[in-house]
Design an enzyme around this catalytic site. Structure first.
Site, short mmCIF file in Angstrom:
data_model
loop_
_atom_site.label_atom_id
_atom_site.label_comp_id
_atom_site.label_asym_id
_atom_site.label_seq_id
_atom_site.Cartn_x
_atom_site.Cartn_y
_atom_site.Cartn_z
N LYS A 1 86.41 38.23 53.56
CA LYS A 1 86.73 36.79 53.61
C LYS A 1 87.39 36.34 52.31
CE LYS A 1 82.87 35.04 56.42
NZ LYS A 1 81.73 34.10 56.37
N ASP B 1 81.99 29.86 57.98
CA ASP B 1 81.08 30.51 58.92
C ASP B 1 81.90 30.87 60.14
OD1 ASP B 1 78.22 31.33 58.97
OD2 ASP B 1 78.41 30.51 60.98
P1 ITT Z 1 78.92 34.88 54.22
O1 ITT Z 1 77.93 34.16 55.09
O2 ITT Z 1 78.38 35.23 52.87
O3 ITT Z 1 80.22 34.16 54.12
P2 ITT Z 1 78.86 36.85 56.35
O4 ITT Z 1 79.53 38.17 56.57
O5 ITT Z 1 77.37 36.77 56.55
O6 ITT Z 1 79.28 36.30 54.89
P3 ITT Z 1 79.19 35.06 58.62
O7 ITT Z 1 77.76 34.76 58.69
O8 ITT Z 1 80.18 33.94 58.74
O9 ITT Z 1 79.59 35.79 57.26
O10 ITT Z 1 79.51 36.16 59.72
C1 ITT Z 1 80.81 36.43 60.06
C2 ITT Z 1 80.90 37.75 60.79
O11 ITT Z 1 81.82 37.58 61.90
C3 ITT Z 1 81.51 38.81 59.89
O12 ITT Z 1 80.53 39.54 59.20
C4 ITT Z 1 82.30 39.64 60.89
O13 ITT Z 1 81.45 40.56 61.52
C5 ITT Z 1 82.74 38.61 61.93
N1 ITT Z 1 84.08 38.07 61.57
C6 ITT Z 1 84.38 36.82 61.12
N2 ITT Z 1 85.68 36.70 60.86
C7 ITT Z 1 86.22 37.91 61.11
C8 ITT Z 1 87.52 38.43 61.01
O14 ITT Z 1 88.53 37.71 60.54
N3 ITT Z 1 87.72 39.71 61.36
C9 ITT Z 1 86.71 40.46 61.82
N4 ITT Z 1 85.46 40.07 61.92
C10 ITT Z 1 85.19 38.79 61.58
#
Ligand code: ITT
Length: 204
Positions: free
Chosen positions: A13, A74
């Site tokens: 991200k 998120d």
């Molecule tokens: P933060 O909360 O610290 O930001 P996280 O990985 O826990 O990090 P999220 O709770 O928002 O983030 O979960 C997002 C998940 O969704 C991420 O780990 C991926 O598995 C998926 N995801 C989100 N955007 C994506 C993308 O652009 N490409 C591929 N997978 C994605």
């Protein structure tokens, strides 16, 4: 110069948001930090049932703990055949702390034997902008696609190797960041966020 803290430690991200912000004109410029620069900020428990709730909580907590304007992302994958799962549980689909490879494996197993026309999905990204005094604004982006039969490509993160982008016939992991950053859920949310930043700029 506007100073922003990205409320995440997810390297995928951080890289995407940095690249996307480079392409945006923000008056006066923007200096981007992330939670990697604030090791004292603890893990924030994501106990919301919607992307908006989680984004709001992450941004507010980080703005309050750092005293800086914070941006949280998120995001997740909603698969039609699974009634919108994994959704807000995308990062931990195969269990708390599960690697991307395990989440993908579980997804492909659940969709095994389903033909392409039944493999529709969308990525969703809600971004929250929070100020240290507790103001929060939310924006949302989405990107529709199809889940591949198997992993294809190496770029990106998360479910990118199995998400076939609209109109391309290749996964985000095959297409790479240049194409992904033009059409992704995150690109869409971030362009809205930048317009919001412009309108709020006189307040900072
Ligand atoms: P933060 O909360 O610290 O930001 P996280 O990985 O826990 O990090 P999220 O709770 O928002 O983030 O979960 C997002 C998940 O969704 C991420 O780990 C991926 O598995 C998926 N995801 C989100 N955007 C994506 C993308 O652009 N490409 C591929 N997978 C994605």
């Amino acid at each position: 110069m506007l100073r922003l803290v990205l409320a995440t430690r997810n390297q995928g991200k951080i890289e995407e948001i940095r690249a996307l912000l480079k392409g945006e004109e923000i008056r006066g410029g923007v200096e981007i930090h992330s939670l990697k620069d604030y090791p004292h900020v603890p893990e924030i428990v994501e106990d919301g049932t919607t992307f908006s709730e989680n984004a709001r909580k992450k941004a507010l907590t980080v703005a309050q703990l750092t005293g800086q304007i914070a941006v949280a992302d998120d995001s997740g994958l909603e698969v039609e055949a699974l009634g919108g799962a994994p959704g807000v549980y995308s990062a931990r689909f195969a269990g708390e702390g599960a690697p991307d490879s395990a989440n993908i494996k579980k997804l492909l197993e659940l969709l095994r034997d389903l033909p392409p026309e039944k493999r529709g999905a969308r990525f969703v990204c809600v971004m929250a902008l929070a100020t240290p005094d507790g103001e929060v604004s939310l924006v949302e982006g989405e990107c529709h696609g199809v889940i591949a039969m198997e992993e294809q490509g190496k770029a990106g993160f998360g479910y990118d190797p199995v998400f076939i982008a609209p109109g391309y016939g290749e996964t985000f992991a095959e297409l790479g960041s240049e194409v992904k950053n033009k059409i992704s859920h995150r690109a869409c949310a971030l362009s809205k966020l930048c317009r919001l930043l412009e309108s709020l700029a006189p307040l900072f």
